[in-house]
Enzyme design. Structure first.
Site, short mmCIF file in Angstrom:
data_model
loop_
_atom_site.label_atom_id
_atom_site.label_comp_id
_atom_site.label_asym_id
_atom_site.label_seq_id
_atom_site.Cartn_x
_atom_site.Cartn_y
_atom_site.Cartn_z
N LYS A 99 0.81 -1.23 0.00
CA LYS A 99 0.00 0.00 0.00
C LYS A 99 0.84 1.28 0.00
O LYS A 99 0.41 2.28 -0.55
CB LYS A 99 -1.01 0.00 1.13
CG LYS A 99 -0.45 -0.21 2.52
CD LYS A 99 -1.58 -0.39 3.50
CE LYS A 99 -1.03 -0.66 4.89
NZ LYS A 99 -0.32 -1.98 4.97
N THR A 100 2.05 1.23 0.59
CA THR A 100 2.88 2.45 0.57
C THR A 100 3.28 2.78 -0.87
O THR A 100 3.11 3.91 -1.33
CB THR A 100 4.13 2.27 1.45
OG1 THR A 100 3.70 2.00 2.76
CG2 THR A 100 4.98 3.51 1.45
N GLU A 144 -2.70 6.37 2.55
CA GLU A 144 -2.46 4.95 2.80
C GLU A 144 -3.21 4.63 4.09
O GLU A 144 -2.96 5.24 5.12
CB GLU A 144 -0.95 4.75 2.98
CG GLU A 144 -0.59 3.39 3.47
CD GLU A 144 0.91 3.21 3.70
OE1 GLU A 144 1.71 4.02 3.20
OE2 GLU A 144 1.27 2.27 4.41
#
Ligand code: EPU
Length: 736
Positions: A99-100, A144
C-alpha cells in the site's frame, strides 16, 4: 505521526510533538514550525486543544493520562487522518501488502495528471518530496490506510483501492473473519467507487457484489487488466486493457510482478478520474520507489545489494521471486523478523517463504512496541525454515554480526537482500560500505589475488581462535602488496599482516581494517643460489630447511621445528634448538609505510631475542638465508633430532607455540610446570600437560578463554616467584 504533524502545520495549526528521540524527521518538522520535546511530559497536554497519539503509545503515557484527567479530546492517529481527509475528496489505498508503494504511485500519477492531490503515505517518498503534503489547489486527498488496528472504520473516502486481504496483525484480530469485517465496513462507507484486485480471492469475494465496483489485476475478467508482462531487472513493461480494449503499453521502473498488479489498480483509478492513458503511462515511467522497497544499496557487475521492507511471508515470497528473476547467480538473504506476535502466528508460513533464497541468515526479532513472548525468537523462524529441508539457513542472534555472516559467504554473482520492517537495512548498509572498499582492494590485487570480507581468523591461526578480519586480502606479488600499503595509508585504513598465524592470538572481535596474507605467487618462492636460499615471506620455514637439505646446505635444520612462515619467523626472530632466525639471515627485502622497496644486509639490521623491530612498521617480502655446505647424512640427522625434540617435548594439539618468552632466570615452560599449572584451564583453553609453555585449544576455545588463562599464569608466577612473564605470542584485535 510525522505525516499528521506536517499536514496540521500546513493547515495552519500550532503543533507540539514529543518522542523518545529526535530524528532527521523531527528536525525537518521543527524547521517547519513544530514545537518538539524529546520527552513525554504531562505538561504538553495542558495547552493543547486536541491530543493525537500513535497506537505504539502505552495507555499510561503521561501526556495521555494528563489529557484524560483534564477531559481534553484524545484521538488516535487514524481518526485524525480521517478527519483531515474529510476536507477533501478522499482516496484510500488499503491492503496488507504494497500500500505504501501504491499510494505513492497514486499521488504521483494524480499530481502529474494535474490534479494537485494532497497525500499521506507511510514512508519517505523521494519523488513526492515528503511523506505528507496538503495542497490547497487540488480536490483529492490520497492516503495509505493502516489496517493493523481496526481504525479503517474511521474512514469515509470517496474511493477505495483494495490491494489484498489476508491473515496479518493477529495480535489485534482474532482471525481472517475479523479482518474482513473491518474491510467490509470500509467498503460500505466508501461513497463512490471501490477498486479491487480481482486476483486476490478475499478482496474479490468481498467486493464483487458491490455496486459499481471496478476490478483490476492479471485476470482477463478484470475491468482493467495487464497482459504481455515483460519483467526486466529493475523495471516491467506491460499492456493494459480496459474491458477488452487495449489502452496502451506502460513501463514501470519498479521491479516485481506484484508491482505491475498494483500499478494496474492505479491506472484504473486514474483513468476513472479522467486522466488520459498517455499521461498515466508517462508518469508511471518516471515513478521512483519508496525507500526500503527493493532499494538498491550497491550495484556492480559482481554484486548487487538490495534492501526491502518485506516482513510478512507473502511479501517475502514476492520479493524473493523478484530477486531470483533478476538472474544473478545466488540470492543471499538477511532477515529480521518483525514483532513477536507475527512470528508466533505465521511461523509455518515463514518456514515456506524463503524457498527462493540460496541462503538465509535470520537474526532476532525486532519487537516494535511488543513485549517478548517466551519461546519465540528469530530461531523459531530459522528452525521452521530448516525443518522444511532448506539447507542454507543459519541463526545469528547478534544483530551487529549479521552483515559479517552474509559478507563472508559472498561470491561474485551474488545478490544480497535485507528483509524486514525493523532496522535490518543498517546491516546491509554496513555490508555495502565495506563492499565498496573490498572491490577497490580486489582491483589492486587483480585476478590472481583474493579478497574476502569478514574472514574468520580462527581459520588462519594455528590456535584456531579469533574473530574476523574486516578485509582479508591475499596479494600474489610485491607490486600489489606495495599498492595495498599505499591504499590503506591514503584511506586511513589499519593494515596488519598475517602469515601462517602460528604465533598469533586474535581476539574474538577480530581485526578491523585490512589483513594482508601474502601467499602464493612470488611470496611462496624458494630459490637456492650457491650457499644462499632466497625465500618469499609466504614460504614455510620448514620448507627452507628442506630446500637446504636438497642443496646440501646445513645449519638450517632447526627451522624444521617452526610451524610459521618466513615472514613470521623474521618478525619474531623465531627460534628453536638453541638457534634463531637472524643467525641464518643475510639480507631482508621489505616495503616501507609508503610502499617503497628496500633491501638491507644483516649487519645493518637491529635484532633482539624474539623481536625484529624494523617489521613493526615495515613489511617484509623476502629474505636471504645462508647455510653451510654439509654432508646430507648430518643434515638428515639434525632434522630428525629436531623432529624428535618437537614430538617428545611439545604437544600435537592446536596451539600457538610457546606463549611466553623465556625469562632470564628460568625457561617459561619449566616455570609453569614447577608452579603446578599444567592442565589448568579456562573454558576450552588448557595448559598443555606435555609442555608448560603451550596453551592448547581443546576445541571451541575463545580468545577470551586464552587471555584469561594467560593472565592467571602471569599472576601466579608474579605472586609465587616474583617473575614477570612476557608473552611471546602476538595478541591482536578487538574483544567481541
Ligand atoms: N621444561 C619443563 N617442563 C615443561 C617444559 C619444559 O621442565 O613443561 C624444561 C625442559 O625440560 C627444558 C627447559 O624447560 O629443560 C626448556 O624447555 P624446551 O627445551 O622445551 O625449550 P623452550 O625454551 O621451552 C624453546 C622455544 C621453542 C622451541 C624449543 C625447541 C622459546 C620461548 N621457545 O622452547 O619455540 O620449539 O625451544 O628448541 O624460546 C616457540 O617459540 O613458539 C617455540 C615453540
Amino acid at each position: 505521526m510525522s505525516g499528521i504533524a506536517a499536514l496540521l502545520l500546513e493547515l495552519g495549526h500550532e503543533v507540539t510533538g514529543s518522542d523518545k528521540v529526535s530524528t532527521l524527521e523531527t528536525d525537518r518538522l521543527q524547521r517547519r514550525g513544530l514545537c518538539f520535546h524529546e520527552q513525554h511530559r504531562a505538561a504538553a497536554a495542558s495547552n493543547a486543544d486536541l491530543i493525537i497519539f500513535s497506537s505504539a503509545i502505552k495507555v499510561d503515557n503521561p501526556i495521555l493520562v494528563s489529557a484524560r484527567d483534564s477531559g481534553k479530546p484524545v484521538v488516535r492517529r487514524a481518526e485524525a487522518l480521517a478527519a483531515i481527509m474529510r476536507g477533501k475528496r478522499g482516496i484510500l489505498i488499503v491492503g496488507m501488502h504494497g500500500k505504501t508503494t501504491t499510494s505513492a504511485m497514486t499521488a504521483h500519477v494524480l499530481r502529474e495528471g494535474g490534479l494537485h492531490p494532497s497525500h499521506y503515505v507511510g514512508a519517505e517518498i523521494p519523488i513526492l518530496g515528503t511523506n505528507a503534503h496538503w495542497d490547497p489547489r487540488g480536490e483529492y486527498f490520497v492516503a495509505e490506510g493502516d489496517e493493523s488496528d481496526g481504525t479503517l472504520i474511521c474512514f469515509h473516502p470517496e474511493h477505495s483501492l483494495i490491494l489484498n486481504i489476508e491473515e496479518e496483525h493477529l495480535d489485534f484480530y482474532a482471525d481472517l473473519a475479523a479482518i474482513e469485517k473491518v474491510f467490509a465496513r470500509l467498503i460500505e462507507q466508501t461513497s463512490r467507487t471501490v477498486f479491487y484486485n480481482i486476483d486476490d480471492a478475499n478482496a474479490a469475494r468481498l467486493c464483487a457484489e458491490r455496486k459499481g465496483a471496478i476490478s483490476f489485476g492479471f485476470s482477463e475478467k478484470a475491468d482493467y487488466h495487464a497482459a504481455h508482462i515483460d519483467l526486466r531487472d529493475f523495471a516491467s513493461v506491460f499492456c493494459v486493457y480496459r474491458r477488452g480494449e487495449q489502452l496502451g503499453e506502460a513501463v514501470l521502473n519498479v521491479p516485481g510482478q506484484h508491482n505491475v498488479q498494483n500499478a494496474v489498480g492505479v491506472i484504473a483509478l486514474a483513468t476513472e478520474l479522467g486522466i488520459s492513458f498517455d499521461k498515466i503511462a508517462a508518469s508511471l515511467c518516471k515513478f521512483e520507489h519508496a525507500r526500503r522497497r527493493f532499494e538498491i544499496k550497491y550495484e556492480s557487475d559482481r554484486f548487487l545489494l538490495v534492501d526491502d521492507y518485506a516482513h510478512h511471508p507473502t511479501e517475502i515470497r514476492a520479493t524473493l521471486k523478484t530477486a531470483t528473476s533478476i538472474g544473478r547467480k545466488r540470492v543471499l538473504t538477511m532477515f529480521q523478523p518483525h514483532r513477536y506476535s507475527r512470528t508466533k502466528a505465521l511461523r509455518n508460513e515463514f518456514g515456506r517463504a524463503f524457498d527462493d533464497a540460496d541462503h538465509v541468515v535470520v537474526t532476532d526479532i525486532y519487537p516494535a512496541s511488543e513485549a517478548p513472548i517466551p519461546g519465540i525468537s528469530g530461531e523459531t523462524i530459522s528452525n521452521e525454515i530448516a525443518m522444511r529441508g532448506h539447507r542454507g539457513v543459519s541463526y545469528q542472534p547478534r544483530f551487529e554480526w549479521v552483515h559479517r555472516d552474509v559478507g563472508n559467504m559472498l561470491d561474485p554473482g551474488d545478490l544480497v537482500m535485507s528483509l524486514g520492517a525493523g532496522n535490518i537495512h543498517e546491516q546491509v548498509a554496513l555490508l555495502a560500505a565495506d563492499l565498496v572498499i573490498a572491490e577497490k582492494l580486489k582491483a589492486i590485487v587483480g585476478e590472481q589475488g583474493d579478497v574476502r570480507l569478514y574472514e574468520p581468523l580462527s581459520k588462519h591461526t594455528t590456535l584456531r581462535v579469533g574473530g574476523p578480519a574486516q578485509f582479508w586480502v591475499e596479494p600474489r606479488n610485491e607490486s600489489a602488496f606495495a599498492e595495498l600499503i599505499r591504499f590503506c595509508r591514503c584511506e586511513s585504513l589499519p593494515l596488519f599482516v598475517v602469515g601462517r598465524g602460528s604465533n598469533l592470538l586474535v581476539k574474538d572481535g577480530g581485526i578491523r581494517g585490512v589483513v594482508v596474507h601474502p601467499c602464493g605467487g612470488d611470496f611462496d618462492k624458494i630459490e637456492v643460489n650457491g650457499n644462499e636460499i632466497t625465500a618469499g615471506v609466504g614460504a614455510k620455514l620448514k620448507e627452507v630447511a628442506y630446500a637446504g637439505k636438497t642443496a646440501g646446505l646445513g645449519g638450517l635444520e632447526w627451522m624444521e621445528g617452526i610451524p610459521g612462515a618466513v615472514g613470521g619467523g623474521l618478525r619474531m626472530n623465531a627460534g628453536a634448538m638453541g638457534a634463531q632466525t637472524f643467525e641464518n639471515v643475510v639480507g631482508v627485502r621489505y616495503l616501507d609505510p609508503d610502499g617503497n622497496l628496500h633491501v638491507k644486509k644483516r649487519d645493518d639490521l637491529e635484532v633482539h631475542y624474539r623481536n625484529f623491530p624494523l617489521l613493526e612498521n615495515n613489511f617484509a617480502v623476502s629474505a636471504v638465508f645462508r647455510g653451510e655446505p654439509a654432508p646430507t647424512e648430518e643434515i638428515v640427522r639434525n632434522l630428525k633430532a629436531s623432529q624428535q625434540k618437537r614430538r617428545t617435548s611439545q604437544p600435537a594439539a592446536k596451539s600457538a607455540g610457546c606463549i611466553f618468552k623465556n625469562p632470564d632466570s628460568c625457561p617459561a615452560g619449566k616455570l609453569v610446570d614447577e608452579l603446578g599449572l599444567k592442565n589448568s584451564c579456562v573454558g576450552k583453553a588448557r595448559v598443555s600437560e606435555v609442555h608448560g609453555n603451550f596453551i592448547v585449544n581443546d576445541g571451541g576455545a575463545t580468545a577470551a578463554d586464552m587471555l584469561e588463562l594467560i593472565e592467571k599464569i602471569k599472576s601466579v608466577a608474579r605472586a609465587k616467584r616474583g617473575i614477570e612473564l612476557e608473552t611471546e605470542v602476538q595478541i591482536v584485535g578487538e574483544p567481541a
